[in-house]
Design a protein around this motif. Sequence first.
Motif, PDB file in Angstrom:
ATOM      1  N   LEU A  13       1.026  -1.244  -0.080  1.00 58.78           N
ATOM      2  CA  LEU A  13       0.191   0.088   0.240  1.00 58.78           C
ATOM      3  C   LEU A  13       1.040   1.140   0.131  1.00 58.78           C
ATOM      4  CD1 LEU A  13      -2.918   0.797   0.279  1.00 58.78           C
ATOM      5  CD2 LEU A  13      -2.284   1.175   3.091  1.00 58.78           C
ATOM      6  N   SER A  14       0.830   2.044  -1.507  1.00 58.96           N
ATOM      7  CA  SER A  14       1.631   3.929  -0.943  1.00 58.96           C
ATOM      8  C   SER A  14       0.690   4.728  -0.555  1.00 58.96           C
ATOM      9  CB  SER A  14       1.801   3.203  -2.116  1.00 58.96           C
ATOM     10  OG  SER A  14       1.579   3.981  -3.854  1.00 58.96           O
ATOM     11  N   GLN A  15       1.320   5.800  -0.408  1.00 59.95           N
ATOM     12  CA  GLN A  15       0.077   6.594  -0.570  1.00 59.95           C
ATOM     13  C   GLN A  15      -0.736   7.392  -1.498  1.00 59.95           C
ATOM     14  OE1 GLN A  15      -0.515   8.156   2.410  1.00 59.95           O
ATOM     15  NE2 GLN A  15      -1.594   9.691   0.977  1.00 59.95           N
ATOM     16  N   THR A  16       0.378   7.237  -2.803  1.00 61.67           N
ATOM     17  CA  THR A  16      -0.116   7.238  -4.140  1.00 61.67           C
ATOM     18  C   THR A  16      -1.161   6.278  -4.071  1.00 61.67           C
ATOM     19  OG1 THR A  16       2.201   7.567  -5.234  1.00 61.67           O
ATOM     20  CG2 THR A  16       0.611   7.002  -6.925  1.00 61.67           C
ATOM     21  N   MET A  17      -1.256   4.797  -4.079  1.00 61.85           N
ATOM     22  CA  MET A  17      -2.790   4.391  -4.276  1.00 61.85           C
ATOM     23  C   MET A  17      -3.868   4.918  -3.675  1.00 61.85           C
ATOM     24  SD  MET A  17      -1.100   0.869  -3.716  1.00 61.85           S
ATOM     25  CE  MET A  17      -2.522  -0.523  -3.546  1.00 61.85           C
ATOM     26  N   GLY A  45      -0.448   9.776  11.091  1.00 63.34           N
ATOM     27  CA  GLY A  45      -0.157  10.150  10.535  1.00 63.34           C
ATOM     28  C   GLY A  45      -1.759   9.708   9.154  1.00 63.34           C
ATOM     29  N   THR A  46      -1.645   9.831   8.005  1.00 62.03           N
ATOM     30  CA  THR A  46      -2.221   9.109   7.003  1.00 62.03           C
ATOM     31  C   THR A  46      -2.781   7.704   6.572  1.00 62.03           C
ATOM     32  OG1 THR A  46      -0.794   9.035   4.924  1.00 62.03           O
ATOM     33  CG2 THR A  46      -1.966  11.174   4.887  1.00 62.03           C
ATOM     34  N   ARG A  80     -12.107  -3.601  11.870  1.00 60.85           N
ATOM     35  CA  ARG A  80     -10.297  -3.645  12.896  1.00 60.85           C
ATOM     36  C   ARG A  80      -9.545  -2.801  13.309  1.00 60.85           C
ATOM     37  NH1 ARG A  80     -13.320  -6.902  15.837  1.00 60.85           N
ATOM     38  NH2 ARG A  80     -14.461  -8.286  15.071  1.00 60.85           N
ATOM     39  N   ALA A  81      -8.996  -1.898  12.399  1.00 58.06           N
ATOM     40  CA  ALA A  81      -7.480  -1.264  12.345  1.00 58.06           C
ATOM     41  C   ALA A  81      -7.868  -0.545  11.039  1.00 58.06           C
ATOM     42  CB  ALA A  81      -7.088  -2.143  13.317  1.00 58.06           C
ATOM     43  N   PRO A  82      -6.482   0.633  11.272  1.00 56.92           N
ATOM     44  CA  PRO A  82      -6.519   1.290   9.899  1.00 56.92           C
ATOM     45  C   PRO A  82      -5.224   0.957   9.005  1.00 56.92           C
ATOM     46  CG  PRO A  82      -6.003   2.766  11.286  1.00 56.92           C
ATOM     47  CD  PRO A  82      -6.483   1.377  12.368  1.00 56.92           C
ATOM     48  N   ALA A  83      -5.134   1.266   7.500  1.00 56.91           N
ATOM     49  CA  ALA A  83      -4.150   0.562   7.080  1.00 56.91           C
ATOM     50  C   ALA A  83      -3.518   1.929   6.862  1.00 56.91           C
ATOM     51  CB  ALA A  83      -4.345  -0.452   5.582  1.00 56.91           C
ATOM     52  N   ARG A  84      -1.694   1.688   6.814  1.00 57.39           N
ATOM     53  CA  ARG A  84      -1.493   3.005   6.257  1.00 57.39           C
ATOM     54  C   ARG A  84      -0.251   2.919   5.035  1.00 57.39           C
ATOM     55  NH1 ARG A  84      -1.981   5.227  11.198  1.00 57.39           N
ATOM     56  NH2 ARG A  84      -2.833   4.576  12.569  1.00 57.39           N
ATOM     57  N   PRO A  85       0.501   3.955   5.199  1.00 55.56           N
ATOM     58  CA  PRO A  85       1.224   3.882   3.566  1.00 55.56           C
ATOM     59  C   PRO A  85       2.544   2.896   4.154  1.00 55.56           C
ATOM     60  CG  PRO A  85       0.660   5.824   3.623  1.00 55.56           C
ATOM     61  CD  PRO A  85      -0.018   5.554   5.026  1.00 55.56           C
ATOM     62  N   GLY A  86       2.713   2.295   3.409  1.00 51.01           N
ATOM     63  CA  GLY A  86       4.289   1.088   3.489  1.00 51.01           C
ATOM     64  C   GLY A  86       3.655  -0.214   4.047  1.00 51.01           C
ATOM     65  N   ASP A  87       2.265  -0.500   4.451  1.00 49.21           N
ATOM     66  CA  ASP A  87       1.854  -1.582   4.739  1.00 49.21           C
ATOM     67  C   ASP A  87       1.710  -2.396   3.712  1.00 49.21           C
ATOM     68  OD1 ASP A  87       1.359  -0.012   7.439  1.00 49.21           O
ATOM     69  OD2 ASP A  87      -1.121  -0.768   7.395  1.00 49.21           O
ATOM     70  N   ARG A  88       2.216  -3.855   3.660  1.00 49.56           N
ATOM     71  CA  ARG A  88       2.100  -4.717   3.686  1.00 49.56           C
ATOM     72  C   ARG A  88      -0.124  -5.616   3.511  1.00 49.56           C
ATOM     73  NH1 ARG A  88       4.432  -7.183  -0.616  1.00 49.56           N
ATOM     74  NH2 ARG A  88       5.019  -9.093  -1.603  1.00 49.56           N
ATOM     75  N   LEU A  89      -0.607  -5.575   2.666  1.00 50.28           N
ATOM     76  CA  LEU A  89      -1.482  -6.009   2.928  1.00 50.28           C
ATOM     77  C   LEU A  89      -2.061  -7.743   2.276  1.00 50.28           C
ATOM     78  CD1 LEU A  89      -3.783  -2.817   2.284  1.00 50.28           C
ATOM     79  CD2 LEU A  89      -2.562  -3.436   4.565  1.00 50.28           C
ATOM     80  N   THR A  90      -2.021  -8.637   3.046  1.00 51.18           N
ATOM     81  CA  THR A  90      -2.598  -9.619   2.612  1.00 51.18           C
ATOM     82  C   THR A  90      -4.445  -9.886   3.090  1.00 51.18           C
ATOM     83  OG1 THR A  90      -0.324 -10.375   2.907  1.00 51.18           O
ATOM     84  CG2 THR A  90      -2.080 -12.095   3.047  1.00 51.18           C
ATOM     85  N   ALA A  91      -4.904 -10.179   1.947  1.00 46.02           N
ATOM     86  CA  ALA A  91      -5.947 -10.660   2.116  1.00 46.02           C
ATOM     87  C   ALA A  91      -6.226 -12.178   2.192  1.00 46.02           C
ATOM     88  CB  ALA A  91      -7.196 -10.372   0.887  1.00 46.02           C
TER      89      ALA A  91
END
Length: 130
Positions: A13-17, A45-46, A80-91
Amino acid sequence: MSAPAVVPLTRALSQTMIDRYASASGDFNPIHIDAAFAATTPMGGTIAHGMLVLALIAEMMTAAFGRDWLTSGKLEVRFRAPARPGDRLTARARAIDDDEGGSFRYAVECLNEREEQLITGTAVVAAPGR
């Protein structure tokens, strides 16, 4: 018929996304796009739009079931919780039962690289050809 396995999906996840999602959705809340403002909030932060993160689960289910997901898929989730730029998300999804009515039910979740649950819930999709 037993529920097929669903392959997990991972994205960085990036800020650009997040900025692009804001443009597409029209949701320009500064908590998502203004780093200086977001730094002054309890979030520090965002953060990503919840629906942007949820889209990862929908993409995973679409990859697994194609048109059957698009025509019959249903999600019931909790953020449940926020995702932040720089996170690596897995569904990911785990079959929880086969419905007598010809549907498959899954426990679904989206996690960050620290294994924190960002979204949890259930997905139901009609078995192929039903």
